[in-house]
Structure formats: structure tokens, C-alpha cells
Design a protein around this motif. Structure first.
Motif, short mmCIF file in Angstrom:
data_model
loop_
_atom_site.label_atom_id
_atom_site.label_comp_id
_atom_site.label_asym_id
_atom_site.label_seq_id
_atom_site.Cartn_x
_atom_site.Cartn_y
_atom_site.Cartn_z
N ALA A 19 0.76 -1.20 -0.20
CA ALA A 19 -0.15 0.11 -0.11
C ALA A 19 0.97 1.33 -0.02
CB ALA A 19 -0.95 -0.18 1.12
N SER A 20 2.25 1.12 0.10
CA SER A 20 3.04 2.34 -0.08
C SER A 20 3.09 2.88 -1.50
CB SER A 20 4.64 2.06 0.32
OG SER A 20 5.09 1.08 -0.55
N SER A 21 3.52 3.99 -1.84
CA SER A 21 3.49 4.67 -3.27
C SER A 21 4.09 3.47 -4.13
CB SER A 21 4.12 5.79 -3.08
OG SER A 21 4.33 6.33 -4.63
N ARG A 22 5.47 3.07 -3.64
CA ARG A 22 6.24 2.23 -4.46
C ARG A 22 5.37 0.80 -4.75
NH1 ARG A 22 8.16 -0.58 -7.77
NH2 ARG A 22 10.46 -1.19 -8.09
N GLY A 23 4.72 0.35 -3.60
CA GLY A 23 3.81 -0.94 -3.58
C GLY A 23 2.92 -0.83 -4.65
N LYS A 24 2.14 0.50 -4.48
CA LYS A 24 1.08 0.86 -5.61
C LYS A 24 1.57 0.55 -7.01
CE LYS A 24 -0.78 4.04 -3.10
NZ LYS A 24 -1.71 5.16 -2.59
N GLN A 25 2.66 1.10 -6.99
CA GLN A 25 3.14 1.34 -8.57
C GLN A 25 3.25 -0.17 -8.94
OE1 GLN A 25 3.06 3.86 -10.29
NE2 GLN A 25 3.99 2.56 -12.10
#
Length: 456
Positions: free
Chosen positions: A229-235
Motif C-alpha cells: 500500500a506504499s506509493s512504491r507498492g501501489k506502482q
């Protein structure tokens, strides 16, 4: 056509998954997690309720941040002891025909070559009903017990996951042609060597020169779940996942998250609705509102505050034992669970209030009420946030799922927002209605070998 809600049951191969302490409830069968009968009965129950899948979480470490050791987690059974999620799936597949199975495995701790075989095997044995929940891992204890000095930094873990999935896509999608294998007894060979290809992968993190060990399974690539759910994870999820699990505690936060994921998927060249987004949701229900409220009050009597704080300390990467229950605590950003800061903010809260508020509804949304009230809630979350559905988290197991199937499912069906029968075919086809294979717009499609036979 009315949009159909996607439902997964969220569980774990342990005694206490999200809600610490309720394994002691007289109705709970959580301590039977070691017995295949528990999993067989659960699978049959969920198929009776037409659930899309059983989503099985996992960790490869222990929650030892609280108090500097694993004692609190052990006393409460908070995700320890924990058994392998993959091994219970084939047995459940024998007593069901349609239920999907999402299993969690971390890219940080298992080589992709051997993992590719395990997942292809499951896809064969389930006739195409398996999915992989891609996680990178976040527990320091897991890293140490796999020979690392510390957990790999967040961004680096996703760089590794990018290459890890590249290796898997090459093995699953490109190593064997669709017609490489034939079982006609008049055929001289089982597999045509000219149609089985080494992948020749030479990367920064992995070197895999050879062929995939398994012939193509019904889906080739299992359905791809993801929960970062982090920005990198969402990407990463927008580029790879077909089902993304989030844990937004409010409609406002969920609406922003869903829109962000869909924008990222479209930027990656995908249809934004080729990604199903499901939010964690705890439901406490009964025949009517009064019965549900009484059930909720009963569950709360069994909450284990120390177990809850052991879990939250692991998720936040902060030892919450250093605070008194009535001390104000500020959430701070850290390397372990960056998304918690977004969800809970930088405001002050006390541990006592936090446990009171979130010991049961720790994984997203929360509904307490009879069938009509819960159905209203779920419909509102879908209509106001554009989310596709929910991972239903149990307060007790399997009782929470029994209550949901008996009370809420018929109400959702009556409203026309939940299926009354399963579609035929693989898990991917059931979810998207476009066949067993990943679409051409998915990143994995670039690693395919399309034979002349497939075009006829």
C-alpha cells in the motif's frame, strides 16, 4: 448490468490472524488450524456462500518488536505458530469445484525457479483456481532467519520483486509453447524438445538459464494478487497485480487509494478495471441489529490487548511496550509499513483508545448490524469509493464466515449485487470473464511465445 461485489475470505494458517485473543471464544475453531478438517469445512462453507476466493495471509518471521522479543506474540498466538499456506490448498480443492485460493509468498525469501514449480503444481492440481499474493516481506525477524543482517530497504525490495516477477513470467509464459505436450498415444514423444525453451535469464539478482520444470498449467501464470500500500507498492501492483488488497479504514482514504491505483494501471498501459481492488472489512452480523450488537459485545470480551499491540508493533516497526496504555503516541514514518502513516496520520492517540477502537477492525472497514444494515454499508463503500469488493476478515473462525454466509449473502443476492451462481472455468475467468490467460496488455504477455497452432 449491476456491478457484482467481489468477496474473499481472509484467513491465515495460524491460531490468531488479525484479531488477537478471540481464539479463546467458545465457538472458535481457530486452534484446529492444524487439522485438515478445519480447512475442508471452511472451503465448503465459502463455496456455499459463493465466495470468489479464500485469501491466505502468511509471514516467515515472528512479531518480536513488542518488548524486544517474541514472548507477547507467543502468549497470544499472534501469527505464531504459523504453518505453510500452500500445503492446505490441494485438499480444499478436492472438496470444492469453484472456490479460488490466493496464497501469500514473499519475493525476499524464496528463489523464483523453485517457486515457479510450486505454483504451477498448485495451478494443475486445482484446475486453474490458484492465485499468488505477491509480498516483499517486512519483518526483521524473517530477514535475520534467512541469513540477512537486516530487512532489505523498502525500495530495494520492490526492485528485487520486479526482477523476480520477470523471471516467473519468462518461466510460466515463455518457456513452453502451448502445443509442446501431447498425450495422444500415437505420438512418439510426450514433450517436443523444440517447443521447450530455456529462458536464459541473467539479471542483477537472479540467474536462471534453463527451462521451466512444469508443462503449462491451466492459467500458466496464477492470478496475481498484491497487498503493498506504499506509493512504491501501489506502482508495483498497478504494473503487475490483477487483484489488489488494501486496508483503508475510511471511505475517504479508500476513494483516494482506488483512484490512484486505477490511474497508475492506466499509465502502465492497462485497462484500469483489469485490476480488481478489494478492501479489508470486518463484519459482525446476526439475524438483526440487536443480535449483531450483542455478538460484537461478546467478541470484545475476548480481546487480548498485549497480542494486539504485538501485532501493531510489528506492522509499525515500533516497540509499543515503551508506552503506558494511557500515554499519547504519535505514528511516525518508518521503513517497515509506510502506508500506516497515511491511514492513521500524525495525530496523538493513546494505546488504550487505539486497542479499543481497532483490536477487531484492524484491517480496513468495519460493519456491525443485521443483514440489511451490513448490505447497506457494503454497497455504500462500493458506490462511494469505486472499490470492487472486500476481503472479509473474521472476528472468530469460522463463525464470522458462517454468520456472513447465512445472513448477509442472501440479502446481497436479493439486491442483485452478488452472484447467485459461479461461472465456469478458471479463477481468472471467473473474475474477469476473458478466459484463463493474462490479457495482452499485461506486462507478462511480452514474454510469451505464440505458436502457429495457437492462431488456428
Amino acid at each position: 448490468m449491476t456491478r457484482q461485489i467481489v468477496l474473499n475470505a481472509f484467513d491465515m494458517n495460524c491460531v490468531a490472524h488479525i484479531v488477537a485473543g478471540t481464539w479463546r471464544h467458545p465457538e472458535s475453531q481457530a486452534a484446529q488450524y492444524k487439522d485438515l478438517r478445519y480447512w475442508l469445512d471452511l472451503a465448503k462453507l465459502l463455496e456455499r456462500g459463493l465466495f470468489d476466493g479464500l485469501f491466505i495471509a502468511d509471514v516467515l518471521g515472528v512479531y518480536d518488536v513488542y518488548g524486544g522479543g517474541p514472548e507477547a506474540a507467543l502468549r497470544s498466538g499472534a501469527q505464531v505458530p504459523v504453518n505453510d499456506p500452500l500445503l492446505v490448498v490441494p485438499a480444499m480443492a478436492t472438496v470444492t469445484e469453484h472456490l479460488g485460493f490466493g496464497v501469500t509468498a514473499a519475493t525476499s525469501f524464496e528463489h523464483p525457479y523453485s517457486f515457479a514449480r510450486r505454483m504451477s503444481t498448485l495451478d494443475h492440481l486445482t484446475k486453474g483456481r490458484v492465485g499468488w499474493n505477491i509480498v516483499t516481506g517486512y519483518l526483521e525477524s524473517a530477514a535475520r532467519n534467512h541469513g540477512l543482517d537486516t530487512i532489505t530497504p523498502h525500495a530495494d525490495r520492490y526492485d528485487i520483486a520486479d526482477e523476480y516477477t520477470e523471471v516467473l513470467y519468462k518461466l510460466w509464459e515463455g518457456s513452453w509453447d502451448d502445443d509442446a505436450v501431447g498425450t495422444d498415444p500415437r505420438r512418439a514423444e510426450y514433450a517436443d524438445p523444440a517447443k521447450v525453451h530455456p529462458i536464459g535469464h541473467e539479471g542483477r539478482h537472479f540467474r536462471v538459464p534453463g527451462i521451466h520444470l512444469c508443462e503449462p498449467s491451466p492459467q500458466r501464470t496464477p492470478v496475481l494478487y498484491q497487498a503493498g500500500a506504499s506509493s512504491r507498492g501501489k506502482q508495483f501492483g498497478a504494473e503487475n497485480a490483477e487483484v489488489i488488497f488494501v486496508g483503508a479504514p475510511t471511505k475517504e482514504a479508500l476513494r483516494e487509494t482506488v483512484a490512484d491505483i486505477r490511474r497508475r494501471a492506466e499509465a502502465a498501459g492497462r485497462d484500469p478495471y483489469d485490476v480488481k481492488i478489494v478492501n479489508g472489512h470486518v463484519v459482525v452480523t446476526g439475524a438483526d441489529d440487536a443480535a449483531a450488537q450483542a455478538r460484537y459485545a461478546d467478541f470484545r470480551r475476548y480481546i487480548d490487548p498485549e497480542g494486539a499491540l504485538a501485532l501493531w508493533s510489528g506492522w509499525l516497526g515500533t516497540d509499543l511496550s515503551q508506552f503506558d496504555l494511557d500515554d499519547p503516541v504519535a505514528v511516525t514514518d518508518n521503513e517497515f509499513l509506510k502506508s500506516s502513516v497515511q491511514n492513521y496520520g500524525q495525530g496523538q492517540w493513546t494505546l488504550r483508545d487505539f486497542v479499543d477502537a481497532h483490536a477487531i477492525d484492524a484491517e480496513g472497514g468495519f460493519s456491525v448490524g443485521g443483514p440489511q444494515r451490513v448490505a447497506d454499508d457494503l454497497q455504500e463503500w462500493v458506490e462511494e469509493t469505486d472499490v470492487d469488493g472486500f476481503n472479509i476478515t473474521n472476528a472468530i473462525t469460522p463463525g464470522s464466515f458462517v454468520d456472513f454466509v447465512d445472513h448477509v449473502v442472501p440479502e446481497l443476492q436479493r439486491r442483485g449485487v452478488y452472484k447467485t451462481s459461479y461461472a465456469e472455468g478458471t479463477l481468472r475467468h471467473k473474475l474477469f470473464g476473458q478466459g484463463p490467460r493474462l490479457p495482452e496488455t499485461h506486462r507478462a504477455a511480452g514474454y510469451r511465445r505464440v505458436t502457429q497452432e495457437a492462431h488456428r
